[in-house]
Design an enzyme around this catalytic site. Sequence first.
Site, PDB file in Angstrom:
ATOM      1  N   HIS A 315       0.789  -1.191  -0.287  1.00  0.00           N
ATOM      2  CA  HIS A 315      -0.082   0.023  -0.070  1.00  0.00           C
ATOM      3  C   HIS A 315       0.844   1.354   0.129  1.00  0.00           C
ATOM      4  O   HIS A 315       1.843   1.156   0.608  1.00  0.00           O
ATOM      5  CB  HIS A 315      -0.802  -0.052   1.299  1.00  0.00           C
ATOM      6  N   ASP A 372      -7.927  -5.359  -0.147  1.00  0.00           N
ATOM      7  CA  ASP A 372      -8.427  -6.109  -1.388  1.00  0.00           C
ATOM      8  C   ASP A 372      -8.052  -7.643  -0.971  1.00  0.00           C
ATOM      9  O   ASP A 372      -8.465  -8.443  -1.745  1.00  0.00           O
ATOM     10  CB  ASP A 372      -7.843  -5.486  -2.384  1.00  0.00           C
TER      11      ASP A 372
HETATM   12  C1  SDX Z   1      -6.280   0.146  -2.869  1.00  0.00           C
HETATM   13  O1  SDX Z   1      -4.408   4.752  -1.994  1.00  0.00           O
HETATM   14  C2  SDX Z   1      -5.278   3.970  -1.359  1.00  0.00           C
HETATM   15  O2  SDX Z   1      -5.799   4.364  -0.284  1.00  0.00           O
HETATM   16  C3  SDX Z   1      -5.985   2.934  -2.034  1.00  0.00           C
HETATM   17  C4  SDX Z   1      -6.863   2.051  -1.486  1.00  0.00           C
HETATM   18  C5  SDX Z   1      -8.169   2.935  -1.055  1.00  0.00           C
HETATM   19  O3  SDX Z   1      -8.962   2.221  -0.367  1.00  0.00           O
HETATM   20  O4  SDX Z   1      -8.549   3.697  -2.047  1.00  0.00           O
HETATM   21  O5  SDX Z   1      -6.333   1.595   0.154  1.00  0.00           O
HETATM   22  C6  SDX Z   1      -7.251   0.712  -2.198  1.00  0.00           C
HETATM   23  O6  SDX Z   1      -6.180   0.472  -3.978  1.00  0.00           O
HETATM   24  C7  SDX Z   1      -5.426  -0.991  -2.161  1.00  0.00           C
HETATM   25  C8  SDX Z   1      -4.173  -1.460  -2.953  1.00  0.00           C
HETATM   26  C9  SDX Z   1      -4.500  -2.507  -3.889  1.00  0.00           C
HETATM   27  N1  SDX Z   1      -3.611  -2.935  -4.852  1.00  0.00           N
HETATM   28  C10 SDX Z   1      -2.879  -4.175  -4.828  1.00  0.00           C
HETATM   29  O7  SDX Z   1      -3.023  -4.816  -3.996  1.00  0.00           O
HETATM   30  C11 SDX Z   1      -2.021  -4.238  -5.826  1.00  0.00           C
HETATM   31  C12 SDX Z   1      -0.660  -4.687  -5.434  1.00  0.00           C
HETATM   32  N2  SDX Z   1       0.058  -3.629  -4.730  1.00  0.00           N
HETATM   33  C13 SDX Z   1       0.978  -2.835  -5.695  1.00  0.00           C
HETATM   34  O8  SDX Z   1       0.954  -2.866  -6.971  1.00  0.00           O
HETATM   35  C14 SDX Z   1       1.566  -1.577  -4.715  1.00  0.00           C
HETATM   36  O9  SDX Z   1       1.831  -2.309  -3.494  1.00  0.00           O
HETATM   37  C15 SDX Z   1       0.695  -0.664  -4.687  1.00  0.00           C
HETATM   38  C16 SDX Z   1       0.247  -0.002  -6.253  1.00  0.00           C
HETATM   39  C17 SDX Z   1      -0.693  -0.937  -3.914  1.00  0.00           C
HETATM   40  C18 SDX Z   1       1.503   0.596  -3.883  1.00  0.00           C
HETATM   41  O10 SDX Z   1       2.528   0.875  -4.796  1.00  0.00           O
HETATM   42  P1  SDX Z   1       3.700   1.908  -4.243  1.00  0.00           P
HETATM   43  O11 SDX Z   1       3.288   2.745  -3.138  1.00  0.00           O
HETATM   44  O12 SDX Z   1       3.854   2.738  -5.512  1.00  0.00           O
HETATM   45  O13 SDX Z   1       4.792   1.194  -4.003  1.00  0.00           O
HETATM   46  P2  SDX Z   1       6.173   0.743  -4.879  1.00  0.00           P
HETATM   47  O14 SDX Z   1       5.316   0.231  -6.234  1.00  0.00           O
HETATM   48  O15 SDX Z   1       7.176   1.928  -5.096  1.00  0.00           O
HETATM   49  O16 SDX Z   1       6.736  -0.476  -4.448  1.00  0.00           O
HETATM   50  C19 SDX Z   1       7.758  -0.167  -3.236  1.00  0.00           C
HETATM   51  C20 SDX Z   1       8.316  -1.679  -3.360  1.00  0.00           C
HETATM   52  C21 SDX Z   1       8.841  -1.773  -4.800  1.00  0.00           C
HETATM   53  O17 SDX Z   1      10.226  -2.844  -4.698  1.00  0.00           O
HETATM   54  P3  SDX Z   1      11.512  -2.182  -5.077  1.00  0.00           P
HETATM   55  O18 SDX Z   1      11.552  -1.350  -6.188  1.00  0.00           O
HETATM   56  O19 SDX Z   1      11.668  -1.040  -3.874  1.00  0.00           O
HETATM   57  O20 SDX Z   1      12.713  -3.172  -4.991  1.00  0.00           O
HETATM   58  O21 SDX Z   1       7.677  -2.625  -2.989  1.00  0.00           O
HETATM   59  C22 SDX Z   1       7.754  -3.850  -4.077  1.00  0.00           C
HETATM   60  C23 SDX Z   1       7.923  -2.846  -5.364  1.00  0.00           C
HETATM   61  O22 SDX Z   1       8.387  -3.887  -6.446  1.00  0.00           O
HETATM   62  N3  SDX Z   1       6.100  -4.111  -4.071  1.00  0.00           N
HETATM   63  C24 SDX Z   1       5.572  -5.140  -4.493  1.00  0.00           C
HETATM   64  C25 SDX Z   1       4.181  -5.110  -4.290  1.00  0.00           C
HETATM   65  N4  SDX Z   1       3.960  -3.749  -3.965  1.00  0.00           N
HETATM   66  C26 SDX Z   1       5.011  -3.157  -3.857  1.00  0.00           C
HETATM   67  N5  SDX Z   1       6.409  -6.371  -4.605  1.00  0.00           N
HETATM   68  C27 SDX Z   1       5.335  -7.665  -4.700  1.00  0.00           C
HETATM   69  N6  SDX Z   1       3.902  -7.578  -4.939  1.00  0.00           N
HETATM   70  C28 SDX Z   1       3.462  -6.388  -4.281  1.00  0.00           C
HETATM   71  N7  SDX Z   1       2.203  -6.480  -4.192  1.00  0.00           N
END
Ligand code: SDX
Length: 437
Positions: A315, A372
């Site tokens: 998140h 989710d």
């Molecule tokens: C919702 O914003 C809100 O409030 C949203 C929400 C709401 O109520 O409105 O809470 C609802 O959208 C919840 C989130 C649902 N999405 C998912 O579950 C999809 C999977 N999650 C990711 O796509 C991700 O965690 C996000 C999009 C939710 C957040 O992404 P960020 O904050 O941009 O984080 P990032 O992509 O910069 O990741 C940081 C690191 C990265 O690794 P490094 O480059 O540091 O090595 O964490 C890794 C990412 O690759 N990472 C994951 C991951 N999420 C982040 N690696 C594997 N699986 C994941 N799910």
Amino acid sequence: MTQDNSSTGNEHVTLVDHATGNSYDLPVIGGTMGPKVIDVRKLYGQTGYFTYDPGYTSTGSCDSAITFIDGDKGVLLHRGYSIEELAENSDFLEVAYLLLHGDLPNKADKEKFNTTITYHTMVHEQMMNFFRGFRRDAHPMAIMVGVVGALSAFYHDSTDINDPHQRMVASHRLIAKMPTLAAMAYKYSVGQPFVYPQNKLSYAENFLHMTFSVPAEDYQISPAVARAMDRIFILHADHEQNASTSTVRIAGSSGANPFACIAAGISSLWGPAHGGANEAVLNMLNQIGDKKNIPEFIARAKDKNDPFRLMGFGHRVYKNFDPRAGVLKKSCHEVLAELGVDDPLLELAMELEQIALQDDYFVERKLFPNVDFYSGIILKAIGFPTSMFTVLFALARTVGWVAQWNEMITDPNQKIGRPRQLYKGETPRSFMSVNER
Ligand code: SDX
């Protein structure tokens, strides 16, 4: 940049431009809770610099008094009330009133609000024609984007955003009609007749009735399922300035009508990185299939060369447990037990969570289950197809979008949203005719 908390109360930070030796004082503003902000509204005029923050990871886009999140502590408050208390003790329409008006309603206001919403649940009969233009296999989110935007073609008497009365009528219409439209999208996809709302039913009961009843027989609404549905709506109601809420705000900042703004929010929510994740979680669990395959998928989630991510994990704000996930995990067990459903996907999800939370990759990046991760398992048990999961998220989030839209419209500092950029394109060059190229 240095901070000065001078006793005069005019807190500021000083920015020193080492290229010119100039220094600039930027005001620091504090709210009631959470991080203070550096007011950069005059930065470009003073320095010629833009700020740079793709994805807005460190940017406050507005003032708001609706929802507060402390991502490190896993805290979520709506108008000061914790999500755990609201999920346990309140109901969805009461939370909608709280988000819209700032306080929990007294008994009279509660009954008046519920009655107002109830009497807006029907949609114009011609709205049905839009549904019949879609293929039967159209994704229900595609239908929702279309028909919610189309509401602005039917309710012209509530599109003047400068009229407080029209704003509130549009707000009530959107909150009231989303369940009706969502149920119609489902009915259309399964080839069953649309079911009209029943004013004697509660909000959640009405939605279940419009979705699952058929003219051929009586439909018995399970009180436990209706309570679970209402609680799921509460948990999805609002969440500060997330992607879809920011979309609604920026669409509204141009003066677009509220129905068009909510349609824009639905579009943004559809993405798998946002509200589409609940559907993606179920697809992922079905793809994993068995506990023995979990290590393979964990490895893929960690592999930078693999686009696969663990859906329902991570998140932007929560670097601790998403408090909503905790409530949903508890509800999962309750609802499945109540329905006598033994879904192996729940066991698989719990095993996946346990393994991921012991893996350094997820621990170091503070990737915990989010809202989710468990919601889809409950929705599947209630009888919704996976394709309806994000529609239910949009249904619930409409109250947050509407509350945030009203707050934006009435904000005296409100301006049209118009970010700038770091330009990396071509420098000026002269046109050449096609024969010269
Ligand atoms: C919702 O914003 C809100 O409030 C949203 C929400 C709401 O109520 O409105 O809470 C609802 O959208 C919840 C989130 C649902 N999405 C998912 O579950 C999809 C999977 N999650 C990711 O796509 C991700 O965690 C996000 C999009 C939710 C957040 O992404 P960020 O904050 O941009 O984080 P990032 O992509 O910069 O990741 C940081 C690191 C990265 O690794 P490094 O480059 O540091 O090595 O964490 C890794 C990412 O690759 N990472 C994951 C991951 N999420 C982040 N690696 C594997 N699986 C994941 N799910």
